[in-house]
Scaffold this motif. Structure first.
Motif, PDB file in Angstrom:
ATOM      1  N   ARG A  90      -8.829   2.798  -5.184  1.00  0.00           N
ATOM      2  CA  ARG A  90      -8.640   2.451  -3.778  1.00  0.00           C
ATOM      3  C   ARG A  90      -9.519   1.272  -3.379  1.00  0.00           C
ATOM      4  O   ARG A  90     -10.672   1.179  -3.805  1.00  0.00           O
ATOM      5  N   CYS A 147       1.766   2.105  -3.512  1.00  0.00           N
ATOM      6  CA  CYS A 147       0.625   2.704  -4.224  1.00  0.00           C
ATOM      7  C   CYS A 147       0.389   4.145  -3.784  1.00  0.00           C
ATOM      8  O   CYS A 147       0.104   5.022  -4.612  1.00  0.00           O
ATOM      9  N   GLU A 148       0.513   4.410  -2.491  1.00  0.00           N
ATOM     10  CA  GLU A 148       0.325   5.771  -1.995  1.00  0.00           C
ATOM     11  C   GLU A 148       1.419   6.697  -2.516  1.00  0.00           C
ATOM     12  O   GLU A 148       1.169   7.872  -2.803  1.00  0.00           O
ATOM     13  N   GLY A 178      -0.988  11.323  -8.999  1.00  0.00           N
ATOM     14  CA  GLY A 178      -2.424  11.559  -8.883  1.00  0.00           C
ATOM     15  C   GLY A 178      -2.774  13.026  -9.081  1.00  0.00           C
ATOM     16  O   GLY A 178      -2.341  13.868  -8.284  1.00  0.00           O
ATOM     17  N   TYR A 220      -5.618   5.421  -9.658  1.00  0.00           N
ATOM     18  CA  TYR A 220      -5.469   4.597  -8.455  1.00  0.00           C
ATOM     19  C   TYR A 220      -6.848   4.252  -7.937  1.00  0.00           C
ATOM     20  O   TYR A 220      -7.563   5.118  -7.445  1.00  0.00           O
ATOM     21  N   SER A 256       0.829  -1.212   0.000  1.00  0.00           N
ATOM     22  CA  SER A 256       0.000   0.000   0.000  1.00  0.00           C
ATOM     23  C   SER A 256       0.857   1.253   0.000  1.00  0.00           C
ATOM     24  O   SER A 256       0.489   2.274  -0.593  1.00  0.00           O
ATOM     25  N   ARG A 312      -4.486  14.529  -5.931  1.00  0.00           N
ATOM     26  CA  ARG A 312      -3.940  14.204  -4.616  1.00  0.00           C
ATOM     27  C   ARG A 312      -3.459  15.437  -3.852  1.00  0.00           C
ATOM     28  O   ARG A 312      -3.574  15.502  -2.627  1.00  0.00           O
ATOM     29  N   GLU A 314       0.550   7.644  -5.992  1.00  0.00           N
ATOM     30  CA  GLU A 314      -0.535   8.620  -6.063  1.00  0.00           C
ATOM     31  C   GLU A 314      -0.030  10.024  -5.718  1.00  0.00           C
ATOM     32  O   GLU A 314      -0.449  11.015  -6.325  1.00  0.00           O
TER      33      GLU A 314
END
Length: 316
Positions: free
Chosen positions: A185, A39-40, A47, A183, A36, A50, A43
Protein backbone atom coordinates in the motif's frame (compact mmCIF):
# COMPACT_ATOMS: atom_id res chain seq x y z
CA UNK A 1 1.06 -17.60 -10.97
CA UNK A 2 -0.20 -14.49 -12.80
CA UNK A 3 -3.46 -12.57 -12.95
CA UNK A 4 -4.59 -12.75 -16.58
CA UNK A 5 -8.04 -11.17 -16.40
CA UNK A 6 -9.95 -9.19 -13.79
CA UNK A 7 -13.68 -8.48 -14.02
CA UNK A 8 -15.34 -5.97 -11.71
CA UNK A 9 -19.07 -5.55 -11.20
CA UNK A 10 -20.87 -3.05 -8.94
CA UNK A 11 -17.62 -2.20 -7.15
CA UNK A 12 -16.80 1.36 -6.05
CA UNK A 13 -16.69 3.59 -9.14
CA UNK A 14 -17.10 0.70 -11.61
CA UNK A 15 -20.54 -0.50 -12.68
CA UNK A 16 -18.97 -3.21 -14.80
CA UNK A 17 -15.55 -3.52 -16.41
CA UNK A 18 -12.80 -5.93 -17.44
CA UNK A 19 -9.03 -5.51 -17.25
CA UNK A 20 -6.75 -7.78 -19.30
CA UNK A 21 -3.20 -8.17 -17.99
CA UNK A 22 -0.42 -9.65 -20.09
CA UNK A 23 2.98 -10.24 -18.50
CA UNK A 24 4.33 -7.24 -16.58
CA UNK A 25 1.59 -4.62 -16.53
CA UNK A 26 1.58 -0.96 -15.54
CA UNK A 27 -1.64 0.87 -14.71
CA UNK A 28 -1.48 4.41 -16.07
CA UNK A 29 -4.23 7.02 -15.99
CA UNK A 30 -5.45 10.26 -14.52
CA UNK A 31 -6.56 10.59 -10.90
CA UNK A 32 -9.76 8.81 -9.80
CA UNK A 33 -9.83 6.72 -12.97
CA UNK A 34 -9.86 3.36 -11.19
CA UNK A 35 -6.22 2.29 -10.68
CA UNK A 36 -6.58 1.96 -6.91
CA UNK A 37 -9.93 0.24 -7.41
CA UNK A 38 -8.24 -2.49 -9.47
CA UNK A 39 -5.64 -3.00 -6.73
CA UNK A 40 -8.28 -3.14 -4.01
CA UNK A 41 -10.26 -5.68 -6.03
CA UNK A 42 -7.18 -7.89 -6.34
CA UNK A 43 -6.57 -7.68 -2.61
CA UNK A 44 -10.16 -8.72 -1.85
CA UNK A 45 -9.71 -11.69 -4.17
CA UNK A 46 -6.17 -12.78 -3.30
CA UNK A 47 -5.04 -11.06 -0.09
CA UNK A 48 -4.74 -13.76 2.62
CA UNK A 49 -5.41 -11.31 5.48
CA UNK A 50 -7.99 -9.10 3.78
CA UNK A 51 -11.01 -11.06 5.01
CA UNK A 52 -10.08 -10.30 8.62
CA UNK A 53 -10.96 -6.63 8.17
CA UNK A 54 -14.42 -5.95 9.58
CA UNK A 55 -16.63 -5.25 7.87
CA UNK A 56 -15.13 -6.87 4.76
CA UNK A 57 -16.93 -4.28 2.62
CA UNK A 58 -19.07 -1.27 3.48
CA UNK A 59 -21.53 1.16 1.87
CA UNK A 60 -18.92 2.94 -0.25
CA UNK A 61 -17.56 -0.29 -1.75
CA UNK A 62 -20.85 -0.63 -3.67
CA UNK A 63 -21.24 1.23 -6.95
CA UNK A 64 -23.03 4.49 -6.27
CA UNK A 65 -23.22 3.43 -2.59
CA UNK A 66 -26.28 1.38 -3.61
CA UNK A 67 -26.47 -1.66 -1.37
CA UNK A 68 -30.11 -1.75 -0.26
CA UNK A 69 -32.56 -4.15 -1.98
CA UNK A 70 -33.89 -2.94 -5.35
CA UNK A 71 -37.15 -4.53 -6.57
CA UNK A 72 -36.61 -7.33 -4.07
CA UNK A 73 -33.06 -8.09 -5.27
CA UNK A 74 -29.91 -7.33 -3.30
CA UNK A 75 -27.12 -5.52 -5.20
CA UNK A 76 -24.00 -7.67 -5.17
CA UNK A 77 -20.32 -6.89 -5.58
CA UNK A 78 -18.77 -9.46 -7.91
CA UNK A 79 -15.03 -9.55 -8.60
CA UNK A 80 -13.59 -12.35 -10.70
CA UNK A 81 -9.93 -13.04 -11.50
CA UNK A 82 -8.41 -15.63 -13.82
CA UNK A 83 -4.99 -16.90 -12.69
CA UNK A 84 -2.63 -18.46 -15.23
CA UNK A 85 0.98 -19.66 -15.35
CA UNK A 86 0.26 -22.20 -12.64
CA UNK A 87 3.07 -24.23 -11.10
CA UNK A 88 2.83 -28.06 -11.06
CA UNK A 89 2.14 -27.84 -7.30
CA UNK A 90 -0.71 -25.37 -7.89
CA UNK A 91 -2.20 -27.60 -10.60
CA UNK A 92 -2.22 -30.52 -8.19
CA UNK A 93 -3.73 -28.49 -5.34
CA UNK A 94 -6.42 -26.75 -7.39
CA UNK A 95 -7.02 -29.52 -9.95
CA UNK A 96 -10.83 -29.86 -9.55
CA UNK A 97 -11.26 -26.09 -9.97
CA UNK A 98 -9.16 -25.54 -13.11
CA UNK A 99 -10.37 -24.66 -16.60
CA UNK A 100 -8.63 -24.35 -19.93
CA UNK A 101 -7.71 -20.81 -21.00
CA UNK A 102 -7.47 -19.58 -24.59
CA UNK A 103 -4.84 -16.83 -25.03
CA UNK A 104 -6.20 -16.08 -28.50
CA UNK A 105 -9.72 -15.41 -27.27
CA UNK A 106 -8.80 -14.09 -23.82
CA UNK A 107 -11.50 -16.34 -22.44
CA UNK A 108 -12.12 -19.89 -21.34
CA UNK A 109 -11.40 -22.41 -24.08
CA UNK A 110 -14.40 -24.58 -23.18
CA UNK A 111 -16.77 -21.80 -24.26
CA UNK A 112 -15.90 -22.46 -27.90
CA UNK A 113 -17.46 -25.64 -29.33
CA UNK A 114 -14.85 -28.29 -30.10
CA UNK A 115 -11.94 -26.26 -28.73
CA UNK A 116 -11.09 -28.80 -26.03
CA UNK A 117 -10.75 -31.56 -28.65
CA UNK A 118 -7.74 -29.86 -30.22
CA UNK A 119 -4.23 -31.02 -29.35
CA UNK A 120 -3.34 -27.65 -27.86
CA UNK A 121 -6.48 -26.78 -25.93
CA UNK A 122 -4.84 -23.97 -23.96
CA UNK A 123 -3.17 -23.74 -20.58
CA UNK A 124 -4.80 -24.49 -17.25
CA UNK A 125 -6.16 -21.50 -15.36
CA UNK A 126 -7.74 -20.95 -11.96
CA UNK A 127 -10.83 -18.69 -11.86
CA UNK A 128 -11.69 -17.25 -8.44
CA UNK A 129 -14.46 -14.87 -7.40
CA UNK A 130 -15.26 -12.50 -4.53
CA UNK A 131 -18.88 -11.79 -3.63
CA UNK A 132 -20.08 -9.03 -1.31
CA UNK A 133 -23.57 -8.19 -0.14
CA UNK A 134 -25.61 -6.41 2.52
CA UNK A 135 -27.84 -8.61 4.69
CA UNK A 136 -30.94 -6.68 5.87
CA UNK A 137 -31.78 -9.39 8.40
CA UNK A 138 -28.40 -9.11 10.12
CA UNK A 139 -28.07 -5.39 9.34
CA UNK A 140 -24.46 -6.03 8.31
CA UNK A 141 -22.20 -6.52 5.29
CA UNK A 142 -20.80 -9.89 4.30
CA UNK A 143 -18.24 -11.01 1.73
CA UNK A 144 -16.26 -14.07 0.79
CA UNK A 145 -13.90 -15.53 -1.82
CA UNK A 146 -14.77 -18.68 -3.74
CA UNK A 147 -13.54 -20.92 -6.53
CA UNK A 148 -15.52 -19.82 -9.57
CA UNK A 149 -15.44 -23.34 -11.06
CA UNK A 150 -17.25 -25.67 -10.91
CA UNK A 151 -20.52 -24.01 -9.98
CA UNK A 152 -23.07 -26.45 -8.64
CA UNK A 153 -26.62 -25.43 -9.42
CA UNK A 154 -28.75 -25.82 -6.27
CA UNK A 155 -31.92 -27.88 -6.68
CA UNK A 156 -33.97 -25.54 -4.50
CA UNK A 157 -34.95 -28.38 -2.18
CA UNK A 158 -32.04 -28.90 0.20
CA UNK A 159 -29.98 -25.73 -0.18
CA UNK A 160 -30.67 -22.09 0.58
CA UNK A 161 -30.31 -20.43 -2.82
CA UNK A 162 -30.06 -16.93 -1.35
CA UNK A 163 -26.89 -17.72 0.66
CA UNK A 164 -23.79 -15.85 -0.46
CA UNK A 165 -21.69 -18.07 -2.72
CA UNK A 166 -24.32 -20.80 -3.02
CA UNK A 167 -22.99 -23.58 -5.25
CA UNK A 168 -19.36 -22.48 -4.92
CA UNK A 169 -16.56 -23.82 -2.72
CA UNK A 170 -14.74 -21.38 -0.44
CA UNK A 171 -11.34 -20.05 -1.60
CA UNK A 172 -9.67 -20.09 1.81
CA UNK A 173 -6.87 -18.14 3.42
CA UNK A 174 -4.56 -21.13 3.01
CA UNK A 175 -5.47 -21.37 -0.69
CA UNK A 176 -4.62 -17.70 -1.17
CA UNK A 177 -1.17 -18.16 0.31
CA UNK A 178 -0.32 -20.44 -2.60
CA UNK A 179 -1.00 -17.55 -4.99
CA UNK A 180 1.87 -15.44 -3.64
CA UNK A 181 -0.06 -12.16 -3.94
CA UNK A 182 1.47 -9.12 -2.22
CA UNK A 183 -0.10 -5.65 -2.16
CA UNK A 184 2.23 -2.88 -1.00
CA UNK A 185 0.00 0.00 0.00
CA UNK A 186 1.18 3.55 -0.73
CA UNK A 187 1.81 5.95 2.12
CA UNK A 188 -1.35 8.03 2.08
CA UNK A 189 -0.03 11.15 3.79
CA UNK A 190 -3.29 13.04 3.39
CA UNK A 191 -5.38 10.79 5.63
CA UNK A 192 -4.82 12.85 8.77
CA UNK A 193 -4.37 16.17 7.01
CA UNK A 194 -7.95 16.06 5.72
CA UNK A 195 -9.54 15.26 9.08
CA UNK A 196 -10.56 17.89 11.63
CA UNK A 197 -8.18 16.66 14.31
CA UNK A 198 -6.17 19.33 16.08
CA UNK A 199 -3.22 20.48 14.01
CA UNK A 200 -4.56 19.10 10.72
CA UNK A 201 -4.84 21.25 7.59
CA UNK A 202 -8.62 21.50 7.87
CA UNK A 203 -8.33 22.41 11.55
CA UNK A 204 -5.89 25.19 10.61
CA UNK A 205 -8.30 26.47 7.96
CA UNK A 206 -11.22 26.39 10.42
CA UNK A 207 -9.25 28.45 12.96
CA UNK A 208 -8.14 31.00 10.36
CA UNK A 209 -11.66 31.36 8.96
CA UNK A 210 -13.06 31.73 12.50
CA UNK A 211 -10.83 34.75 12.96
CA UNK A 212 -12.50 36.35 9.96
CA UNK A 213 -16.12 35.19 10.08
CA UNK A 214 -16.70 34.18 13.69
CA UNK A 215 -17.16 30.84 15.51
CA UNK A 216 -17.25 27.77 13.28
CA UNK A 217 -17.69 24.85 15.68
CA UNK A 218 -20.47 26.44 17.75
CA UNK A 219 -22.67 26.93 14.66
CA UNK A 220 -22.01 23.37 13.48
CA UNK A 221 -22.92 21.92 16.89
CA UNK A 222 -26.14 23.95 16.95
CA UNK A 223 -27.10 22.67 13.49
CA UNK A 224 -26.39 19.06 14.45
CA UNK A 225 -28.43 19.37 17.65
CA UNK A 226 -31.39 20.45 15.53
CA UNK A 227 -31.30 17.29 13.40
CA UNK A 228 -34.32 15.10 14.21
CA UNK A 229 -32.91 11.58 14.20
CA UNK A 230 -36.01 10.06 15.79
CA UNK A 231 -38.86 12.09 14.33
CA UNK A 232 -42.49 11.02 14.39
CA UNK A 233 -42.05 9.24 11.02
CA UNK A 234 -38.89 7.45 12.13
CA UNK A 235 -38.65 3.79 13.03
CA UNK A 236 -37.04 4.91 16.29
CA UNK A 237 -40.18 6.80 17.38
CA UNK A 238 -41.92 3.76 18.89
CA UNK A 239 -38.68 2.56 20.49
CA UNK A 240 -38.15 5.91 22.21
CA UNK A 241 -41.78 6.02 23.34
CA UNK A 242 -41.49 2.58 24.95
CA UNK A 243 -38.12 3.47 26.49
CA UNK A 244 -39.55 6.66 27.97
CA UNK A 245 -42.41 4.75 29.64
CA UNK A 246 -40.07 2.17 31.13
CA UNK A 247 -37.29 4.51 32.20
CA UNK A 248 -39.84 6.82 33.82
CA UNK A 249 -40.75 4.03 36.25
CA UNK A 250 -37.28 4.05 37.77
CA UNK A 251 -35.74 7.44 36.93
CA UNK A 252 -37.19 10.87 37.54
CA UNK A 253 -37.35 12.30 34.01
CA UNK A 254 -37.50 16.02 33.32
CA UNK A 255 -41.02 17.37 32.96
CA UNK A 256 -39.76 20.51 31.21
CA UNK A 257 -38.13 18.59 28.34
CA UNK A 258 -40.63 17.57 25.62
CA UNK A 259 -38.48 14.51 24.82
CA UNK A 260 -36.70 13.49 28.02
CA UNK A 261 -35.41 10.36 26.22
CA UNK A 262 -34.09 11.19 22.77
CA UNK A 263 -31.46 10.25 20.18
CA UNK A 264 -28.77 12.72 19.10
CA UNK A 265 -26.23 12.53 16.30
CA UNK A 266 -23.32 12.77 18.72
CA UNK A 267 -22.43 13.73 22.28
CA UNK A 268 -22.51 17.36 21.21
CA UNK A 269 -18.91 18.20 22.14
CA UNK A 270 -16.32 19.87 19.97
CA UNK A 271 -13.88 16.99 20.37
CA UNK A 272 -16.45 14.40 19.38
CA UNK A 273 -17.42 16.43 16.34
CA UNK A 274 -13.77 16.54 15.26
CA UNK A 275 -13.71 12.74 15.24
CA UNK A 276 -16.90 12.16 13.25
CA UNK A 277 -16.82 15.05 10.77
CA UNK A 278 -15.66 13.95 7.31
CA UNK A 279 -14.97 15.74 4.05
CA UNK A 280 -16.94 14.21 1.16
CA UNK A 281 -15.72 14.58 -2.43
CA UNK A 282 -17.48 13.76 -5.71
CA UNK A 283 -15.05 13.37 -8.62
CA UNK A 284 -15.69 12.80 -12.32
CA UNK A 285 -17.15 10.73 -13.82
CA UNK A 286 -18.95 9.78 -10.59
CA UNK A 287 -22.15 11.44 -9.43
CA UNK A 288 -22.05 10.91 -5.67
CA UNK A 289 -19.69 12.03 -2.92
CA UNK A 290 -17.54 9.60 -0.95
CA UNK A 291 -15.43 10.12 2.20
CA UNK A 292 -12.09 11.66 1.25
CA UNK A 293 -10.14 8.63 2.49
CA UNK A 294 -11.82 6.44 -0.18
CA UNK A 295 -10.32 8.49 -3.01
CA UNK A 296 -7.23 7.47 -4.96
CA UNK A 297 -3.76 8.24 -3.67
CA UNK A 298 -3.06 10.79 -6.40
CA UNK A 299 -6.32 12.64 -5.77
CA UNK A 300 -5.61 12.67 -2.04
CA UNK A 301 -2.22 14.27 -2.60
CA UNK A 302 -3.77 16.94 -4.82
CA UNK A 303 -6.39 17.68 -2.17
CA UNK A 304 -3.61 18.26 0.34
CA UNK A 305 -1.96 20.67 -2.10
CA UNK A 306 -5.29 22.48 -2.60
CA UNK A 307 -5.64 22.97 1.18
CA UNK A 308 -2.11 24.30 1.41
CA UNK A 309 -2.91 26.97 -1.20
CA UNK A 310 -6.04 27.87 0.82
CA UNK A 311 -3.98 28.30 4.00
CA UNK A 312 -1.40 30.38 2.14
CA UNK A 313 -4.14 32.76 0.94
CA UNK A 314 -5.69 33.03 4.41
CA UNK A 315 -2.30 33.93 5.86
CA UNK A 316 -1.65 36.44 3.12
Amino acid sequence: MKVRRLTLQHFRGVSRGTVLLDGHSLLVGSNSIGKSTVCEALELLLGPERMFRRPVVDEYDFYGARYQPVDGALPEIRLEAVLTDLSPAAERRFGPHLRRWSSQRNDFADLEPGALEEADAGEWCLPVVFLGRFDPQEDDFFGGSFFAHPENVPDGLTEETSTLGTGLQAFTREDKRHCGFLYLRPNRTGNRALTFQRGSLLDTIARLEAERTGPVWEKALTDIAAVAVAGDDSGFAKILSELTDRVDRFVGLSAAEPKPVDLQVSEGTREHLREVLRLFIATQPGSHGVPFNRLSTGTLNLLVFALLTYIAELKG
